[in-house]
Design a protein around this motif. Structure first.
Motif, PDB file in Angstrom:
ATOM      1  N   HIS A  38       0.854  -1.183   0.000  1.00  0.00           N
ATOM      2  CA  HIS A  38       0.000   0.000   0.000  1.00  0.00           C
ATOM      3  C   HIS A  38       0.891   1.234   0.000  1.00  0.00           C
ATOM      4  O   HIS A  38       1.916   1.262   0.682  1.00  0.00           O
ATOM      5  N   PRO A  39       0.535   2.278  -0.737  1.00  0.00           N
ATOM      6  CA  PRO A  39       1.417   3.465  -0.802  1.00  0.00           C
ATOM      7  C   PRO A  39       1.533   4.233   0.509  1.00  0.00           C
ATOM      8  O   PRO A  39       2.508   4.962   0.707  1.00  0.00           O
ATOM      9  N   LEU A  40       0.566   4.074   1.422  1.00  0.00           N
ATOM     10  CA  LEU A  40       0.577   4.856   2.657  1.00  0.00           C
ATOM     11  C   LEU A  40       0.707   4.008   3.913  1.00  0.00           C
ATOM     12  O   LEU A  40       1.304   4.453   4.894  1.00  0.00           O
TER      13      LEU A  40
ATOM     14  N   TYR B  63       1.216  -1.644   6.953  1.00  0.00           N
ATOM     15  CA  TYR B  63       0.596  -2.829   7.538  1.00  0.00           C
ATOM     16  C   TYR B  63      -0.533  -3.378   6.663  1.00  0.00           C
ATOM     17  O   TYR B  63      -1.225  -4.300   7.070  1.00  0.00           O
ATOM     18  N   ALA B  64      -0.741  -2.817   5.497  1.00  0.00           N
ATOM     19  CA  ALA B  64      -1.825  -3.257   4.622  1.00  0.00           C
ATOM     20  C   ALA B  64      -1.319  -3.371   3.198  1.00  0.00           C
ATOM     21  O   ALA B  64      -0.297  -2.787   2.826  1.00  0.00           O
ATOM     22  N   GLY B  65      -2.051  -4.131   2.420  1.00  0.00           N
ATOM     23  CA  GLY B  65      -1.761  -4.225   1.002  1.00  0.00           C
ATOM     24  C   GLY B  65      -2.834  -3.504   0.207  1.00  0.00           C
ATOM     25  O   GLY B  65      -3.681  -2.787   0.762  1.00  0.00           O
ATOM     26  N   ILE B  66      -2.813  -3.695  -1.080  1.00  0.00           N
ATOM     27  CA  ILE B  66      -3.834  -3.108  -1.945  1.00  0.00           C
ATOM     28  C   ILE B  66      -4.181  -4.135  -3.006  1.00  0.00           C
ATOM     29  O   ILE B  66      -3.302  -4.858  -3.495  1.00  0.00           O
ATOM     30  N   THR B  67      -5.447  -4.262  -3.330  1.00  0.00           N
ATOM     31  CA  THR B  67      -5.913  -5.286  -4.266  1.00  0.00           C
ATOM     32  C   THR B  67      -6.630  -4.635  -5.437  1.00  0.00           C
ATOM     33  O   THR B  67      -7.073  -3.485  -5.346  1.00  0.00           O
ATOM     34  N   PRO B  68      -6.787  -5.362  -6.537  1.00  0.00           N
ATOM     35  CA  PRO B  68      -7.510  -4.794  -7.683  1.00  0.00           C
ATOM     36  C   PRO B  68      -8.940  -4.394  -7.351  1.00  0.00           C
ATOM     37  O   PRO B  68      -9.481  -3.461  -7.951  1.00  0.00           O
ATOM     38  N   LEU B  69      -9.578  -5.094  -6.385  1.00  0.00           N
ATOM     39  CA  LEU B  69     -10.964  -4.766  -6.067  1.00  0.00           C
ATOM     40  C   LEU B  69     -11.116  -3.418  -5.389  1.00  0.00           C
ATOM     41  O   LEU B  69     -12.209  -2.859  -5.355  1.00  0.00           O
ATOM     42  N   GLU B  70     -10.039  -2.887  -4.813  1.00  0.00           N
ATOM     43  CA  GLU B  70     -10.121  -1.550  -4.236  1.00  0.00           C
ATOM     44  C   GLU B  70     -10.362  -0.509  -5.317  1.00  0.00           C
ATOM     45  O   GLU B  70     -11.006   0.504  -5.091  1.00  0.00           O
TER      46      GLU B  70
END
Length: 688
Positions: A184-186, A189-196
């Motif tokens: 995640h850019p910010l 502790y989290a990722g980012i997925t295509p569904l976001e």
């Protein structure tokens, strides 16, 4: 009432252990809940399990990732071809054969790949080692019930916590968990997925399908209405309504209402059914774009030519799959051991092999044209271990006579045969009482001229063809009128001029010219200086280098010729000529450049020998050294040079040639009219 269908609202399961932490939501710093919109449970239930395009995109990527072998190989510290993989590494067995007692490696890799695409928290893998430190098994931890616990101070993570299916809270040290996520850019502790990015498209796709299904299932809008004015008993009304049955088999049927006079209203003349098709198509495009999977890779190549389908497959394997595979492989880097690297093997992917095969074909043509070395091709082809790294394999071989061009200064002596010695031409006249000319090799300049000419000819071909290749490259055609027409929706064509300053790569020209010519010049200069010192009987000394004197001259020449080529290409482009005509213009320039190369090679060769001898003579401090100008006596010599024939000057004094002062033939500081194609030489003697 008409029967209606609604989707079942699926809620995340409550925490398995009441006394443990709440895992229904994702924890992030400052109480920001980034996972609530698309938690992993919702991503699976409301995304993959009910949206056909999400399911197929995730399943396609995961299947391809699971089918790739995870390999371990020693890390190469050089630019050579990568070293062969290790087949007896424990990681190879766990990730390609059997991961744990419950799952084979294919299933583990596929589940990990799907979680990476759907879970904002990422993927949590737990490797288990024997007491001896050998890898025993790898297990996937449930992403919905696993989280990193932030640490204090410089430690970003204190430990990991996970809840087992039996409700037990487990605490895991950081080094026992392999955490994979698309960063995640910010939030670290989290990722980012295509569904976001495509969540709205996923919901829109589902509800448009639900709307269409509800219309068919419940007759959401009757085909028409029949109103009867007056009273009818119940039996007559039921009988009349039964004639207009509902349900899917009676979609669009008419509806009867009791009343007086009979009136008919047609409601099917203003349908909005086409809105479903438009919204569904847009949702599909947005979802597949978010996951980076062309529709042809899902099994539907209708409406595409074979070349278009192959181009989409190549894009899938060059754009979508590499970062996905790299994230998975990077998790096991610490388990590979010091000095090793982990990677997924894609060497058998046909579209990647086709591109490589085309590149090797071009490389073989470059070897035949003398613009690529045998060693360079062997490294590119993957069998560098079969070709020794020698001066001969590093050299460029010209097509005319197979003359080698050394790749580095140290190779020059190995590739350059000793220049032949010969008797100097007798002087036309000698001053009374003067000693005879010193016996110096007159063929040194001619030998060097031939080698420099071959090198410049090869460079001319290389620079011309490189410019042609750049003219045809999409990178430089984008935004210009030369962009291929790929349909009305392609916005990459434009009205910009070709980026001539990028197409004509002057900086690379100067670098390659120095690399090819400097070894030849320095070798010849050292030999000429040593020959004069030997003739004078003076001790050997480190000669002054000649290349810094000639390099500015060569740089000016290349700058001038590059400017001419750039102007010709720019003029042809602005005149509206197509790419084929501009290519012809470039190759015409290349042919004129080769003629210049021969003339310039002679000037460089003559200047090299004379400068080297001047430096050696000055360093020897031998008294009485004089030089005599010797012109070529064949009817083609310039009048100024013919008049200077026999002129004698002490060391360090220039010669008067016409209206100019020249330190020696082909003087780099002389006007071009006095220096270009000069075949004169200097005869040396000791004046007592």
């Amino acid at each position: 009432m008409p029967r209606r269908w609604f989707p079942t609202l699926r809620r995340p399961l409550p925490p398995a252990a009441k006394s443990g932490p709440d895992y229904s939501l994702n924890w992030t710093p400052a109480g920001i809940d980034r996972a609530r919109p698309w938690s992993v449970e919702r991503a699976v239930q409301d995304g993959m399990e009910r949206a056909v395009w999400i399911y197929k995109a995730v399943d396609t990527i995961a299947n391809h990732a699971a089918d790739r072998l995870l390999r371990v190989r020693p890390r190469s510290d050089s630019s050579d071809e990568p070293l062969p993989p290790l087949t007896d590494h424990p990681l190879y067995e766990a990730m390609n054969v059997k991961a744990n007692p419950l799952e084979v490696a294919f299933i583990l890799k596929k589940r990990a790949s799907m979680q990476l695409l759907l879970s904002k928290r990422g993927v949590f893998l737990e490797p288990t080692f024997t007491r001896g430190g050998d890898l025993l098994r790898i297990d996937l931890l449930p992403p919905g019930r696993t989280r990193p616990v932030p640490g204090k101070g410089a430690d970003l993570i204190s430990h990991f916590e996970t809840v087992t299916p039996t409700g037990e809270l487990r605490t895991l040290d950081v080094d026992r968990v392999r955490w994979i996520r698309n960063p995640h850019p910010l939030d670290p502790y989290a990722g980012i997925t295509p569904l976001e990015a495509a969540g709205l498209s996923a919901d829109l796709d589902f509800f448009t399908r639900l709307y269409n299904l509800s219309f068919v299932h419940n007759d959401a809008r009757p085909g028409g209405v029949i109103g009867i004015d007056g009273d009818m008993d119940d039996s007559e009304l039921r009988l009349l309504r039964a004639k207009f049955a509902g349900g899917p088999s009676g979609a669009g049927a008419w509806t009867v209402l009791s009343g007086g006079n009979v009136t008919v209203t047609d409601t099917s003349t203003t349908p909005r059914d086409m809105a479903y098709e438009t919204v569904s198509l847009n949702s599909k495009v947005e979802l597949l774009a978010a996951f980076g999977v062309p529709e042809s890779q899902l099994g539907n190549a209708s409406g595409r030519t074979y070349d278009n389908a192959q181009a989409e497959k190549l894009q899938f394997w060059e754009v979508t799959m590499p970062p996905h595979l790299s994230l998975l492989a990077a998790a096991f880097q610490t388990d590979a051991g010091d000095g090793n690297e982990v990677y997924f093997d894609t060497s058998d992917i046909d579209v990647l092999r086709n591109a490589r095969s085309k590149r090797l074909t071009e490389a073989r043509e470059e070897v035949a044209a003398g613009v690529r070395s045998v060693r360079s091709y062997a490294e590119l082809a993957g069998y560098a271990d079969e070709v020794d790294d020698t001066p001969a394999t590093r050299a460029l071989y010209l097509t005319s006579g197979r003359t080698p061009i050394p790749a580095r200064a140290a190779d020059t002596q190995a590739l350059t045969p000793a220049p032949p010695t010969g008797q100097p031409r007798p002087a036309k006249t000698l001053a009374p009482g003067a000693a005879s000319d010193l016996p110096l090799d007159e063929t040194a300049a001619e030998t060097l001229h031939a080698r420099l000419d071959d090198a410049l000819q090869a460079l001319a071909v290389r620079w011309t063809e490189r410019t042609v290749a750049r003219l045809g490259s999409p990178r430089y055609r984008k935004g210009t009128r030369h962009w291929d027409d790929r349909g009305s929706d392609d916005t990459r064509a434009g009205g910009k001029d070709l980026p001539v300053e990028l197409v004509v790569d002057l900086a690379t020209w100067q670098q390659e010219a120095a690399q090819a010519l400097r070894p030849l010049v320095e070798h010849a200069a050292v030999a000429a200086a040593a020959e004069l010192r030997g003739t004078l009987g003076t001790p050997d000394a480190e000669p002054d280098t000649v290349w810094p004197v000639l390099a500015p001259l060569l740089a000016d020449w290349l700058t001038s010729h590059a400017a001419v080529l750039a102007e010709e290409v720019r003029d042809a482009d602005r005149a509206g000529k197509d790419l084929a005509k501009i290519t012809d213009t470039t190759r015409d320039w290349g042919r004129s450049f080769t003629a210049w190369a021969t003339v310039s090679a002679r000037r460089l060769a003559t200047a090299t020998i004379e400068i080297a001898r001047d430096h050696a003579a000055a360093a020897s401090a031998r008294a009485g050294l004089v030089r005599r100008w010797v012109a070529h006596d064949d009817g083609r010599t310039r009048p100024d040079h013919e008049a200077a024939d026999g002129q004698t000057q002490p060391l360090g004094q220039p010669f008067t040639v016409g209206q100019d002062l020249l330190r020696h033939p082909a003087d780099p500081q002389a006007p071009p009219g006095q220096a270009l194609n000069c075949r004169c030489r200097l005869a040396w003697r000791i004046q007592h």
